[in-house]
Design an enzyme around this catalytic site. Structure first.
Site, PDB file in Angstrom:
ATOM      1  N   LYS A  26       0.830  -1.199   0.000  1.00 33.97           N
ATOM      2  CA  LYS A  26       0.000   0.000   0.000  1.00 33.97           C
ATOM      3  C   LYS A  26       0.872   1.260   0.000  1.00 33.97           C
ATOM      4  CE  LYS A  26      -3.455  -0.552   2.753  1.00 33.97           C
ATOM      5  NZ  LYS A  26      -4.890  -0.651   2.730  1.00 33.97           N
ATOM      6  N   ARG A  96      -3.484   2.942   8.441  1.00 34.47           N
ATOM      7  CA  ARG A  96      -3.729   1.611   7.852  1.00 34.47           C
ATOM      8  C   ARG A  96      -2.467   0.770   7.884  1.00 34.47           C
ATOM      9  NH1 ARG A  96      -6.708   5.060   4.079  1.00 34.47           N
ATOM     10  NH2 ARG A  96      -8.836   4.287   3.867  1.00 34.47           N
ATOM     11  N   GLY A 105      -6.218 -10.323   8.005  1.00 37.11           N
ATOM     12  CA  GLY A 105      -5.885 -10.861   9.323  1.00 37.11           C
ATOM     13  C   GLY A 105      -5.131  -9.854  10.151  1.00 37.11           C
ATOM     14  N   MET A 107      -4.296  -5.661  11.218  1.00 38.22           N
ATOM     15  CA  MET A 107      -5.174  -4.605  11.711  1.00 38.22           C
ATOM     16  C   MET A 107      -5.976  -3.970  10.576  1.00 38.22           C
ATOM     17  SD  MET A 107      -4.454  -1.102  13.702  1.00 38.22           S
ATOM     18  CE  MET A 107      -4.771  -0.120  12.263  1.00 38.22           C
ATOM     19  N   ARG A 352      -3.857  -1.109  -6.456  1.00 43.23           N
ATOM     20  CA  ARG A 352      -3.062  -2.341  -6.333  1.00 43.23           C
ATOM     21  C   ARG A 352      -3.469  -3.302  -7.435  1.00 43.23           C
ATOM     22  NH1 ARG A 352      -6.027  -4.806  -0.931  1.00 43.23           N
ATOM     23  NH2 ARG A 352      -8.104  -4.446  -1.697  1.00 43.23           N
ATOM     24  N   HIS A 468      -1.603 -43.032   1.927  1.00 44.14           N
ATOM     25  CA  HIS A 468      -2.329 -43.746   0.870  1.00 44.14           C
ATOM     26  C   HIS A 468      -3.481 -42.896   0.323  1.00 44.14           C
ATOM     27  CE1 HIS A 468      -5.406 -46.569  -0.652  1.00 44.14           C
ATOM     28  NE2 HIS A 468      -4.351 -47.171  -1.177  1.00 44.14           N
ATOM     29  N   SER A 776      15.425 -41.589 -10.699  1.00 42.07           N
ATOM     30  CA  SER A 776      14.198 -40.841 -10.422  1.00 42.07           C
ATOM     31  C   SER A 776      14.121 -40.682  -8.909  1.00 42.07           C
ATOM     32  CB  SER A 776      12.994 -41.600 -10.954  1.00 42.07           C
ATOM     33  OG  SER A 776      11.830 -40.888 -10.610  1.00 42.07           O
ATOM     34  N   CYS A 843       9.855 -38.100  -8.944  1.00 40.51           N
ATOM     35  CA  CYS A 843       8.493 -38.633  -9.034  1.00 40.51           C
ATOM     36  C   CYS A 843       7.785 -38.643  -7.681  1.00 40.51           C
ATOM     37  CB  CYS A 843       8.477 -40.013  -9.663  1.00 40.51           C
ATOM     38  SG  CYS A 843       9.368 -41.219  -8.673  1.00 40.51           S
ATOM     39  N   TYR A 863      13.469 -33.658 -15.677  1.00 38.49           N
ATOM     40  CA  TYR A 863      12.009 -33.564 -15.702  1.00 38.49           C
ATOM     41  C   TYR A 863      11.433 -33.699 -14.298  1.00 38.49           C
ATOM     42  CZ  TYR A 863      11.787 -38.649 -15.112  1.00 38.49           C
ATOM     43  OH  TYR A 863      11.907 -39.926 -14.613  1.00 38.49           O
TER      44      TYR A 863
HETATM   45  C1  PEP Z   1       8.537 -41.829  -3.329  1.00 40.69           C
HETATM   46  O1  PEP Z   1       8.906 -42.474  -2.359  1.00 40.69           O
HETATM   47  O2  PEP Z   1       8.775 -40.620  -3.483  1.00 40.69           O
HETATM   48  C2  PEP Z   1       7.753 -42.470  -4.390  1.00 40.69           C
HETATM   49  C3  PEP Z   1       7.426 -41.823  -5.483  1.00 40.69           C
HETATM   50  O3  PEP Z   1       7.327 -43.730  -4.132  1.00 40.69           O
HETATM   51  P1  PEP Z   1       6.041 -44.082  -3.226  1.00 40.69           P
HETATM   52  O4  PEP Z   1       5.355 -42.834  -2.893  1.00 40.69           O
HETATM   53  O5  PEP Z   1       5.224 -44.995  -4.040  1.00 40.69           O
HETATM   54  O6  PEP Z   1       6.693 -44.761  -2.067  1.00 40.69           O
END
Ligand code: PEP
Ligand code: MG
Length: 887
Positions: A26, A96, A105, A107, A352, A468, A776, A843, A863
């Site tokens: 501001k 302000r 959140g 003042m 803004r 999971h 990976s 991954c 990647y």
């Molecule tokens: C990991 O452990 O990051 C992974 C991709 O395998 P999972 O989550 O299946 O254990």
């Protein structure tokens, strides 16, 4: 010497828009607008650094800072010709807060600061408007009591209502000057009698108290929570903006309003806004009176009968149009502007970057490029990657009334509502009967896959961001709140208790997987919609990004979806997820419970055709894109039978007594399954399992390649700790592959590589790289094992660690650069040294998190891979990282 206070006026201004860290958003924008010579009421900004100094000094404003404030205050007096605290010609201020990012959140605003029992009378005389003067005074006391003295003002508001009732008034505006004078007395009395607080008459004391309150609000619980949720640092501090008051409530030639340079809902290029005649800023925000449209374009059903600002005050409107155009061109972005008109003179109080829906954001970004205001690179940097989530999932209707019951982990985005069910079978039956259900579980297991699939969303009391429920829901694109520890679930009694509320099967519930909030009943949701601008915008992002983006997908359906979202391959196909279907899970259990190699082979032979056809489906869907398939990595406990019926079924198939199954189950029991007999350890001890999988992969690849479709299988070995594991398993895989090539008289290209998900594997990456074609990073397990934190149990105490700042955020969500990141960097460097051709990706769930993606860019990964729904986020985040790291 440190400069603590920065004056701003159209005559002289010390700051500019680049100084947001020091002056807050501001303050920096007020300074910038003064630099543009726009009509901004003069004032000064006390810096964020002064806020930090305030805390360092034990919550006091130092003499040095006070002196600078006094000097700037003098300048404002000279410019305005008014005097702060004067009885004759009083100068009044607004105060302000303003951090570097807009932060709800903290003042709120205090207006009319400087008023007291004397100046109210002077103002009444000077303006010849006693009602205005007394109304301003009572508003000031109310705001000051609330935001500075910390008094809950509902008691003051009740006094106002009582007085209206006593006078038989309907509207506040019917209160006359005498009524308001009486109300002021009542307010002061209530403050003293009910709260023991004297309303300060000395304007200087009012000012010091207000500045202290703004600084103090930086650490109020709401602000802290907001910072924590957004990953903002506690060390930023807030600035305080003290600005000359201008009045929109002096009569019928005054007013106040808010406008947007484009439509914030859809991004259309139309000037859009609302105003209220004879009102102060908070009236527009508070929604007590319905604001009028500023022009024809801003008319809607509720305001179409009001006169527009353009009609009522054409001169001020024309000036506002010139200013908004100037501001938008200057800032090269859509603006949200607050203005006040005092006796026909227009003032700008704030500008803004306007908050906008993601659809509007995309449209504005694309339009600004075609209007030549910004480059494509700038456009790509304008959109927050996680906002794209709102495009792809239904969201809660922001206008709907809702009360938060509990908050868990925002495990998979999107809003869901439906009837509570506590087990997957009921979920399926109710779904078949056309009902919408929410699956509520302590935690989920592979047996729940059917229930998860038909549910609108999944809510669990246990488990973290890589549990999971979280991983599977994300993969399915289903909303999920996990680890909501304040839920008391009795699956046996089919009840869900939260505090003193109890819900049973069939009761309605709603949750938002993007925030983790859970609500009672049905909160209306809004369906996702994707505009053409999305594709256009994303094509620019793809142009700039260096890293590839793949998806974690376990079946042809998810693979197809991943391609639609722009995935360039599959970075992780978790083969154990292919075993979740009921007819398969039995075969998996047979395999796990087999006591001889022969028994195991029988079970594996049942699984082979399933696997082969799944792989074929995925190869076909990916149509020439690489597919990385991970060999079996089941945390065994996820696959054990739990229910009586399941144990009986298994006993039947294996021709064994129930007792024997139970004994075997016991013998398979592991104290620490996450560190137990899983990953490649399974392949080492039972080679026939991986051999079956390798055969299924290669046979499927050959089958699909014969249809003229290119295939690039990558076979990935999980959870290795030493190169020897990979060496053995690679050798065995190659043996099977040679056999298949021989049998089919066909050869195809394939790769064999490994996951790095244990610290030892990362440390010894230089030994592993010569025998791996790719790495990976499985950062879920790598985080678990680096921290020694169970991914399934950490949800219970992680919030405390975050709240106390021990962990800046959940390390399962955003990669811990200092620890886990160190291991990744080391492994990439050593790996590439030992094998320059090695291809490196990630991954773990971090592959869809923008901050972690930025780390991956810096670590030089090739990647990232994430669940299909996060692919667009990853594409944008990767592009932004390339652009940012290029600078
Ligand atoms: C990991 O452990 O990051 C992974 C991709 O395998 P999972 O989550 O299946 O254990
Ligand atoms: Mg893993």
């Amino acid at each position: 010497m440190t400069k603590w206070v920065y004056g701003f006026s159209s005559q002289e201004t010390a700051g500019n828009k680049s100084m947001k860290d020091l002056l807050g958003g501001k303050g920096a924008n007020l300074a910038e607008m003064c630099g543009l010579k726009l009509p901004v009421p003069p004032g000064f900004t006390v810096s964020t650094q002064a806020c930090m100094d305030f805390y360092k000094a034990g919550k006091v404003i130092s003499e040095e800072i006070k002196n600078e404030i006094l000097a700037e205050l003098k300048k404002v007096e000279t410019i305005t010709g008014k005097v702060f605290g004067s009885e004759k010609n009083p100068l009044l201020f607004s105060v302000r807060s303003g951090a570097r990012v807009s932060m709800p959140g903290m003042m709120d605003t205090v207006l009319n600061l400087g008023m007291n029992d004397h100046s109210v009378k002077t103002i009444a005389k000077l303006t010849d408007n006693p009602r205005f003067a007394w109304d301003s005074y009572r508003r000031f006391i109310q705001m000051f009591a609330n935001v500075v003295m910390g008094v809950n003002t509902s008691i003051l508001e009740a006094q106002l209502e009582d007085l209206k009732e006593a006078r038989n008034y309907k509207e506040d505006t019917e209160l006359d000057a005498e009524d308001l004078e009486e109300l002021v007395d009542v307010y002061k009395q209530v403050l003293l009698e009910e709260f023991g607080k004297t309303f300060p008459q000395d304007p200087m004391e009012q000012l010091w108290m207000s500045i202290g309150a703004v600084f103090g609000s930086w650490h109020n619980p709401r602000a802290k929570k907001y910072r924590q949720m957004n990953g903002f640092s506690d060390d930023w501090g807030t600035a305080v903006n003290v600005q000359t008051m201008v009045f929109g409530n002096t009569g019928d030639t005054s007013g106040t309003g808010v406008c947007f340079t484009r439509n914030p809902s859809d991004g259309e290029k139309v000037f859009f806004g609302e105003y209220l005649m004879n009102a102060q800023g908070e009236d527009v925000v508070a929604g007590i009176r319905t604001p009028a449209p500023i022009n024809e374009a801003s008319k809607n059903d509720s305001n179409k009968n009001f006169k527009t600002l353009e009609e009522v005050m054409p001169k001020a409107y024309t000036e506002l149009v010139e200013i908004y155009q100037h501001l938008e061109t200057h800032y090269k972005d859509m603006q949200d502007i607050e203005f006040t008109i005092e006796d026909s003179k227009l003032y700008i109080l704030q500008t803004r970057g306007a908050k906008r829906t993601i659809n509007a954001g995309l449209k504005v970004a694309v339009d600004l490029v075609s209007e030549g205001l910004i480059s494509k690179e700038e456009a790509v940097l304008r959109i927050k990657p996680t906002d794209l989530d709102n495009l792809l999932h239904p969201r809660l209707d922001a206008a709907a009334k809702k009360e938060i019951l509990a908050t868990g982990l925002p495990a998979s985005p999107g809003a869901a509502s439906g009837q509570i069910v506590f087990d997957s079978e009921v979920a399926q039956t109710w779904f078949d009967a056309g009902k919408k259900v929410i699956l509520v579980r302590q935690e989920t297991s592979p047996e729940d896959i059917g229930g998860m699939n038909v549910a609108q969303g999944i809510l669990t009391a246990r488990g973290g961001m890589t549990s999971h429920a979280a991983v599977v829901a994300r993969g399915m694109g289903k909303p999920c709140v996990a680890g909501c520890t304040s839920l008391n679930i009795s699956e046996k009694n089919k009840t869900l208790r939260v505090g003193d509320k109890e819900f049973g099967e069939g009761d309605s519930i709603t949750f938002d997987g993007s925030t983790g909030n859970v609500y009672a009943g049905v909160v209306p949701t809004i369906e996702a919609e994707i505009s053409d601008n999305f594709a256009h915008f994303m094509s620019w992002a793809d142009e700039f990004r260096r890293m590839g983006v793949r998806a974690n997908a376990d079946n042809p359906h998810d693979a197809k979806m991943a391609i639609e979202f722009g995935a360039e391959g599959i970075g992780l196909c978790r083969t154990e997820h292919m075993f979740f279907a009921p007819e398969r899970i039995l075969a998996v259990r047979e395999m796990i419970f087999a006591s001889t190699e022969l028994e195991r082979k029988v079970a594996l032979d049942k699984l082979l055709p399933f696997q082969r056809s799944d792989f074929s489906g995925i190869f076909e869907a990916m149509d020439g894109k690489p597919v990385n398939i991970r060999l079996l990595d089941p945390p065994l406990h996820e696959f054990l039978p739990h229910k009586e019926s399941e144990i009986e079924e298994l006993a039947d198939v294996l021709g064994l007594e129930k007792r024997v199954i139970e004994q075997r189950k016991e013998s398979l029991y592991e104290f620490n399954p996450m560190l137990g007999h899983r990953g490649c350890r399974l392949g080492i001890t039972y080679p026939e399992i991986y051999k079956m999988q390798v055969r299924a992969i290669i046979e499927a690849a050959i089958e699909v390649s014969k249809k003229g479709i290119q295939v690039y299988p990558e076979i990935m070995v999980p959870l290795i700790g030493t190169y020897k594991e990979l060496e053995i398993l690679k050798f065995e895989a190659n043996e099977v592959i040679a056999e298949v090539f021989e049998q089919t008289k066909t050869k195809i290209k394939y790769k064999i590589g490994t996951m790095l998900e244990l610290p030892r594997a990362c440390i010894t990456a230089g030994e592993i790289a010569p025998i791996a074609e790719f790495f990976s990073f499985g950062t879920n397990d790598l985080t678990q094992t680096t921290f020694g934190l169970s991914r399934d149990d950490a949800g219970k105490f992680l919030p405390f660690y975050e709240a106390r700042g021990i962990y800046p955020n959940d390390p399962f969500v955003s990669i811990d650069e200092a620890g886990v990141g160190f291991l990744v960097n080391h492994a990439v460097q050593e790996g590439k040294k030992a094998n320059p051709d090695i291809h490196c990706g990630i991954c773990g769930e971090h592959g869809g998190d923008p901050a972690s993606i930025d780390f991956c860019e810096r670590a030089g990964l090739d990647y990232v891979s994430c669940s299909p729904f996060r692919v667009p986020i990853a594409r944008l985040a990767a592009a932004q990282s390339t652009l940012r790291n290029k600078k």
